[in-house]
Design a protein around this motif. Structure first.
Motif, PDB file in Angstrom:
ATOM      1  N   THR A 121       0.792  -1.294  -0.030  1.00 32.96           N
ATOM      2  CA  THR A 121       0.067  -0.064   0.035  1.00 32.96           C
ATOM      3  C   THR A 121       0.805   1.329  -0.108  1.00 32.96           C
ATOM      4  N   ARG A 122       1.881   1.235   0.842  1.00 30.43           N
ATOM      5  CA  ARG A 122       2.779   2.469   0.728  1.00 30.43           C
ATOM      6  C   ARG A 122       3.145   2.649  -0.428  1.00 30.43           C
ATOM      7  N   ILE A 123       3.762   1.720  -1.305  1.00 36.21           N
ATOM      8  CA  ILE A 123       4.242   1.997  -2.506  1.00 36.21           C
ATOM      9  C   ILE A 123       3.166   2.585  -3.521  1.00 36.21           C
ATOM     10  N   LEU A 124       2.083   1.975  -3.558  1.00 35.05           N
ATOM     11  CA  LEU A 124       0.803   2.535  -4.357  1.00 35.05           C
ATOM     12  C   LEU A 124       0.471   3.795  -4.040  1.00 35.05           C
ATOM     13  N   LYS A 125       0.462   4.226  -2.692  1.00 34.50           N
ATOM     14  CA  LYS A 125       0.113   5.428  -2.250  1.00 34.50           C
ATOM     15  C   LYS A 125       1.217   6.436  -3.056  1.00 34.50           C
ATOM     16  N   SER A 126       2.440   6.413  -2.947  1.00 31.52           N
ATOM     17  CA  SER A 126       3.420   7.142  -3.494  1.00 31.52           C
ATOM     18  C   SER A 126       3.149   7.041  -4.899  1.00 31.52           C
ATOM     19  N   LEU A 127       2.799   6.158  -5.818  1.00 39.18           N
ATOM     20  CA  LEU A 127       2.368   6.263  -7.212  1.00 39.18           C
ATOM     21  C   LEU A 127       1.220   7.030  -7.345  1.00 39.18           C
ATOM     22  N   GLU A 128       0.202   6.814  -6.538  1.00 37.66           N
ATOM     23  CA  GLU A 128      -1.120   7.513  -6.634  1.00 37.66           C
ATOM     24  C   GLU A 128      -0.845   9.027  -6.655  1.00 37.66           C
ATOM     25  N   LYS A 129      -0.023   9.471  -5.588  1.00 42.39           N
ATOM     26  CA  LYS A 129       0.538  10.961  -5.439  1.00 42.39           C
ATOM     27  C   LYS A 129       1.370  11.174  -6.869  1.00 42.39           C
ATOM     28  N   TYR A 130       2.267  10.358  -7.277  1.00 41.42           N
ATOM     29  CA  TYR A 130       3.046  10.956  -8.225  1.00 41.42           C
ATOM     30  C   TYR A 130       2.606  11.215  -9.653  1.00 41.42           C
ATOM     31  N   PHE A 131       1.322  10.143  -9.982  1.00 40.09           N
ATOM     32  CA  PHE A 131       0.691  10.242 -11.146  1.00 40.09           C
ATOM     33  C   PHE A 131      -0.507  10.903 -11.110  1.00 40.09           C
ATOM     34  N   SER A 132      -0.763  11.812  -9.931  1.00 38.18           N
ATOM     35  CA  SER A 132      -2.021  12.368  -9.760  1.00 38.18           C
ATOM     36  C   SER A 132      -3.248  11.760  -9.876  1.00 38.18           C
ATOM     37  N   GLU A 133      -3.346  10.345  -9.378  1.00 38.90           N
ATOM     38  CA  GLU A 133      -4.629   9.789  -9.216  1.00 38.90           C
ATOM     39  C   GLU A 133      -5.633  10.274  -8.349  1.00 38.90           C
ATOM     40  N   ASP A 134      -6.775   9.875  -8.449  1.00 36.14           N
ATOM     41  CA  ASP A 134      -7.857  10.390  -7.603  1.00 36.14           C
ATOM     42  C   ASP A 134      -7.271   9.844  -5.890  1.00 36.14           C
ATOM     43  N   GLN A 135      -7.726  10.441  -4.978  1.00 31.10           N
ATOM     44  CA  GLN A 135      -7.226  10.070  -3.632  1.00 31.10           C
ATOM     45  C   GLN A 135      -7.887   8.602  -3.274  1.00 31.10           C
ATOM     46  N   ASN A 136      -8.843   8.290  -3.828  1.00 37.49           N
ATOM     47  CA  ASN A 136      -9.185   6.717  -3.353  1.00 37.49           C
ATOM     48  C   ASN A 136      -8.987   5.822  -4.245  1.00 37.49           C
TER      49      ASN A 136
END
Length: 248
Positions: A159-174
């Motif tokens: 999850t921690r890696i995915l959260k970093s990717l989520e932020k880096y690629f400007s994905e929706d917060q959910n």
């Protein structure tokens, strides 16, 4: 998007599911059919047009409203396949139950199978398809806006890696929460077949796909089947499809 889903459901039913059922199920035209997770009702409309009595259960009231806007004559009730009172609410058994791309989203799978058993007549048929829990895109990462949508096995990342990717690629917060939810509720082939053995649902036709049939309608890709190899099938199968008969 709802318009697209409805027309995809209709086309897939007309060109794939209906011929499939006609081939493997005797006297389909005389049967009563229940679709679990009928969404916008495209499948129900095709069956009704072909003279087959069909009813749907759908959890989302929004999707039911869309279905009725498309065809006000459809027979749909709002319900949950895990509801212990579901059989009492419906009040009848069916000759064929269809549950397409739904079981992998259900938390309480034992409750779902209990209801499927109650709602299906002895000698009746059950059609189920789903992407296995450990398959490349079982996290439904295709909901991403970025290149993350094409990365296989993304739901297996920490999850921690995915959260970093989520932020880096400007994905929706959910985004991460959603694909991890799909992972938690996912259905293993082995566990699915265990449930079927317990309920005495015997396979009539079973296939595993790399490119499953729906991909032909969505992406123009040909069907590619896979061998049924234990363990390996859990991680390389994009889609599991089975027609079962209730013998118990």
């Amino acid at each position: 998007m709802a318009e697209k889903h409805f027309h995809e459901q209709k086309e897939f039913t007309q060109k794939y599911l209906l011929p499939y059922f006609q081939k493997y199920i005797p006297e389909l035209h005389k049967m009563s059919v229940l679709e679990v997770g009928c969404a916008e009702g495209g499948l129900l409309e095709v069956l009704n047009t072909n003279g087959i009595e069909a009813m749907g259960i759908e959890l989302s009231s929004e999707r039911i409203q869309i279905a009725y806007k498309k065809n006000s004559s459809l027979n749909i009730i709002q319900g949950d396949i895990t509801d212990p009172q579901l059989y009492d609410k419906i009040g009848k058994e069916y000759d064929l139950i269809i549950m397409r791309e739904v079981i992998e989203h259900v938390f309480d799978k034992e409750a779902a199978f209990n209801n499927l058993d109650k709602l299906l007549k002895k000698g009746g048929y059950l059609y189920i398809s789903f992407p296995p829990k450990y398959s490349p895109f079982a996290g439904h990462q295709q909901i991403a806006k970025s290149y993350l949508k094409v990365i296989p096995y993304l739901h297996l990342f920490p999850t921690r890696i995915l959260k970093s990717l989520e932020k880096y690629f400007s994905e929706d917060q959910n985004f991460v929460d959603e694909i991890k939810l799909h992972y938690r509720t996912g259905m293993k082939i082995r566990k699915f077949e265990e449930f079927c053995r317990i309920k005495k649902f015997i396979p009539v036709k079973k296939e595993l796909f790399l490119f499953r049939p729906i991909y032909g309608f969505r992406f123009g890709l040909p069907k590619i089947k896979l061998p049924n190899i234990p363990l390996i099938r859990e991680v390389i199968t994009f889609g599991y499809e089975v027609l079962l008969k209730k013998v118990g």
